[in-house]
Design a protein around this motif. Structure first.
Motif, PDB file in Angstrom:
ATOM      1  N   SER A  81       0.830  -1.210   0.000  1.00 14.68           N
ATOM      2  CA  SER A  81       0.000   0.000   0.000  1.00 14.68           C
ATOM      3  C   SER A  81       0.864   1.259   0.000  1.00 14.68           C
ATOM      4  O   SER A  81       0.398   2.331  -0.346  1.00 14.68           O
ATOM      5  CB  SER A  81      -0.932   0.019   1.207  1.00 14.68           C
ATOM      6  OG  SER A  81      -0.197   0.159   2.405  1.00 14.68           O
ATOM      7  N   ARG A  82       2.129   1.142   0.363  1.00 14.01           N
ATOM      8  CA  ARG A  82       3.031   2.302   0.379  1.00 14.01           C
ATOM      9  C   ARG A  82       3.713   2.543  -0.968  1.00 14.01           C
ATOM     10  O   ARG A  82       4.420   3.520  -1.131  1.00 14.01           O
ATOM     11  CB  ARG A  82       4.086   2.124   1.462  1.00 14.01           C
ATOM     12  CG  ARG A  82       3.480   2.057   2.839  1.00 14.01           C
ATOM     13  CD  ARG A  82       4.571   1.941   3.876  1.00 14.01           C
ATOM     14  NE  ARG A  82       4.019   1.820   5.198  1.00 14.01           N
ATOM     15  CZ  ARG A  82       3.815   2.837   6.012  1.00 14.01           C
ATOM     16  NH1 ARG A  82       4.117   4.046   5.632  1.00 14.01           N
ATOM     17  NH2 ARG A  82       3.313   2.645   7.208  1.00 14.01           N
ATOM     18  N   LEU A  83       3.529   1.623  -1.910  1.00 14.56           N
ATOM     19  CA  LEU A  83       4.136   1.770  -3.228  1.00 14.56           C
ATOM     20  C   LEU A  83       3.304   2.697  -4.097  1.00 14.56           C
ATOM     21  O   LEU A  83       2.091   2.774  -3.946  1.00 14.56           O
ATOM     22  CB  LEU A  83       4.265   0.411  -3.922  1.00 14.56           C
ATOM     23  CG  LEU A  83       5.176  -0.609  -3.252  1.00 14.56           C
ATOM     24  CD1 LEU A  83       5.120  -1.921  -4.009  1.00 14.56           C
ATOM     25  CD2 LEU A  83       6.592  -0.090  -3.164  1.00 14.56           C
ATOM     26  N   GLY A  84       3.952   3.388  -5.014  1.00 13.91           N
ATOM     27  CA  GLY A  84       3.245   4.288  -5.912  1.00 13.91           C
ATOM     28  C   GLY A  84       3.938   4.378  -7.256  1.00 13.91           C
ATOM     29  O   GLY A  84       5.074   3.929  -7.435  1.00 13.91           O
ATOM     30  N   ARG A  85       3.248   4.955  -8.200  1.00 14.39           N
ATOM     31  CA  ARG A  85       3.785   5.114  -9.548  1.00 14.39           C
ATOM     32  C   ARG A  85       5.041   5.993  -9.506  1.00 14.39           C
ATOM     33  O   ARG A  85       5.061   7.030  -8.847  1.00 14.39           O
ATOM     34  CB  ARG A  85       2.731   5.753 -10.444  1.00 14.39           C
ATOM     35  CG  ARG A  85       3.142   5.786 -11.868  1.00 14.39           C
ATOM     36  CD  ARG A  85       2.030   6.255 -12.738  1.00 14.39           C
ATOM     37  NE  ARG A  85       2.466   6.163 -14.120  1.00 14.39           N
ATOM     38  CZ  ARG A  85       1.792   6.586 -15.130  1.00 14.39           C
ATOM     39  NH1 ARG A  85       0.619   7.142 -14.942  1.00 14.39           N
ATOM     40  NH2 ARG A  85       2.257   6.461 -16.346  1.00 14.39           N
ATOM     41  N   GLY A  86       6.082   5.547 -10.197  1.00 16.47           N
ATOM     42  CA  GLY A  86       7.332   6.292 -10.252  1.00 16.47           C
ATOM     43  C   GLY A  86       8.353   5.877  -9.207  1.00 16.47           C
ATOM     44  O   GLY A  86       9.507   6.305  -9.266  1.00 16.47           O
ATOM     45  N   MET A 138       2.729   1.297 -13.476  1.00 17.51           N
ATOM     46  CA  MET A 138       1.307   1.324 -13.107  1.00 17.51           C
ATOM     47  C   MET A 138       1.116   0.405 -11.913  1.00 17.51           C
ATOM     48  O   MET A 138       1.838  -0.573 -11.764  1.00 17.51           O
ATOM     49  CB  MET A 138       0.432   0.843 -14.262  1.00 17.51           C
ATOM     50  CG  MET A 138       0.428   1.764 -15.463  1.00 17.51           C
ATOM     51  SD  MET A 138      -0.642   1.151 -16.782  1.00 17.51           S
ATOM     52  CE  MET A 138      -2.249   1.468 -16.082  1.00 17.51           C
ATOM     53  N   ILE A 139       0.126   0.735 -11.080  1.00 16.14           N
ATOM     54  CA  ILE A 139      -0.171  -0.099  -9.923  1.00 16.14           C
ATOM     55  C   ILE A 139      -1.681  -0.180  -9.771  1.00 16.14           C
ATOM     56  O   ILE A 139      -2.385   0.820  -9.965  1.00 16.14           O
ATOM     57  CB  ILE A 139       0.522   0.438  -8.644  1.00 16.14           C
ATOM     58  CG1 ILE A 139       0.391  -0.554  -7.499  1.00 16.14           C
ATOM     59  CG2 ILE A 139       0.055   1.810  -8.273  1.00 16.14           C
ATOM     60  CD1 ILE A 139       1.369  -0.338  -6.371  1.00 16.14           C
ATOM     61  N   ALA A 140      -2.175  -1.366  -9.476  1.00 18.11           N
ATOM     62  CA  ALA A 140      -3.616  -1.568  -9.327  1.00 18.11           C
ATOM     63  C   ALA A 140      -4.124  -0.817  -8.105  1.00 18.11           C
ATOM     64  O   ALA A 140      -3.390  -0.590  -7.146  1.00 18.11           O
ATOM     65  CB  ALA A 140      -3.919  -3.054  -9.200  1.00 18.11           C
ATOM     66  N   GLY A 141      -5.391  -0.445  -8.150  1.00 23.55           N
ATOM     67  CA  GLY A 141      -6.001   0.304  -7.048  1.00 23.55           C
ATOM     68  C   GLY A 141      -5.950  -0.438  -5.721  1.00 23.55           C
ATOM     69  O   GLY A 141      -5.789   0.170  -4.665  1.00 23.55           O
ATOM     70  N   TRP A 191       3.096  -3.029 -12.426  1.00 23.87           N
ATOM     71  CA  TRP A 191       3.935  -3.205 -13.601  1.00 23.87           C
ATOM     72  C   TRP A 191       5.130  -2.282 -13.440  1.00 23.87           C
ATOM     73  O   TRP A 191       4.986  -1.152 -13.009  1.00 23.87           O
ATOM     74  CB  TRP A 191       3.176  -2.842 -14.873  1.00 23.87           C
ATOM     75  CG  TRP A 191       2.084  -3.798 -15.205  1.00 23.87           C
ATOM     76  CD1 TRP A 191       2.135  -4.835 -16.089  1.00 23.87           C
ATOM     77  CD2 TRP A 191       0.764  -3.812 -14.667  1.00 23.87           C
ATOM     78  NE1 TRP A 191       0.926  -5.488 -16.126  1.00 23.87           N
ATOM     79  CE2 TRP A 191       0.053  -4.879 -15.255  1.00 23.87           C
ATOM     80  CE3 TRP A 191       0.088  -3.024 -13.728  1.00 23.87           C
ATOM     81  CZ2 TRP A 191      -1.252  -5.169 -14.966  1.00 23.87           C
ATOM     82  CZ3 TRP A 191      -1.223  -3.321 -13.427  1.00 23.87           C
ATOM     83  CH2 TRP A 191      -1.876  -4.381 -14.036  1.00 23.87           C
ATOM     84  N   MET A 192       6.291  -2.791 -13.799  1.00 27.47           N
ATOM     85  CA  MET A 192       7.492  -1.965 -13.672  1.00 27.47           C
ATOM     86  C   MET A 192       8.290  -1.998 -14.969  1.00 27.47           C
ATOM     87  O   MET A 192       8.305  -3.004 -15.674  1.00 27.47           O
ATOM     88  CB  MET A 192       8.345  -2.412 -12.496  1.00 27.47           C
ATOM     89  CG  MET A 192       8.955  -3.773 -12.599  1.00 27.47           C
ATOM     90  SD  MET A 192       9.858  -4.138 -11.094  1.00 27.47           S
ATOM     91  CE  MET A 192      11.373  -4.718 -11.783  1.00 27.47           C
ATOM     92  N   VAL A 221       4.238  -7.767 -11.694  1.00 22.57           N
ATOM     93  CA  VAL A 221       4.547  -8.413 -10.424  1.00 22.57           C
ATOM     94  C   VAL A 221       3.250  -8.512  -9.639  1.00 22.57           C
ATOM     95  O   VAL A 221       2.560  -7.513  -9.438  1.00 22.57           O
ATOM     96  CB  VAL A 221       5.596  -7.603  -9.623  1.00 22.57           C
ATOM     97  CG1 VAL A 221       5.905  -8.290  -8.308  1.00 22.57           C
ATOM     98  CG2 VAL A 221       6.857  -7.399 -10.442  1.00 22.57           C
ATOM     99  N   CYS A 222       2.897  -9.729  -9.217  1.00 24.25           N
ATOM    100  CA  CYS A 222       1.663  -9.970  -8.453  1.00 24.25           C
ATOM    101  C   CYS A 222       2.009 -10.246  -7.000  1.00 24.25           C
ATOM    102  O   CYS A 222       3.043 -10.843  -6.700  1.00 24.25           O
ATOM    103  CB  CYS A 222       0.912 -11.171  -9.015  1.00 24.25           C
ATOM    104  SG  CYS A 222       0.425 -10.998 -10.719  1.00 24.25           S
TER     105      CYS A 222
END
Length: 98
Positions: free
Chosen positions: A29-34, A53-56, A62-63, A74-75
């Motif tokens: 939950s702490r990860l974000g785009r960029g 991109m990161i799912a809601g 995706w990296m 990455v799942c």
């Protein structure tokens, strides 16, 4: 033909260089785009890249790989550990003159 460097011998006597490890992120939950992350697979292979991109629900991201390997998904169900290398830089705010 090649001569040994005296600096290499000195470094060998001092022992291995210790580099601070990236901080593990067990909660995505702490990860974000960029954000720059390192993904370590169970096989021991590590891939470094920038989250594109990161799912809601933060279960998938995706990296863009830094090694030129393209885009990787990455799942959270994969047997991987994710470490944060650097946070995304905040975009400068644009001020418009009224």
């Amino acid at each position: 033909m090649y001569q040994r460097s005296p600096l290499r011998r000195i470094a060998a006597r001092r022992g291995p260089v210790r580099v601070a490890a990236p901080a593990q992120v067990p909660d995505w939950s702490r990860l974000g785009r960029g954000d720059d992350v390192e993904v370590l697979a169970a096989r021991g292979t590590a891939v470094v890249g920038t989250i594109d991109m990161i799912a809601g629900d933060r279960s998938v991201f995706w990296m863009i790989r830094h090694d030129g390997g393209g885009r990787t998904m990455v799942c959270s169900g994969d047997d991987v550990s994710v470490a944060m290398i650097a946070r995304a830089k905040a975009a400068p705010l644009e001020h418009s003159a009224a």
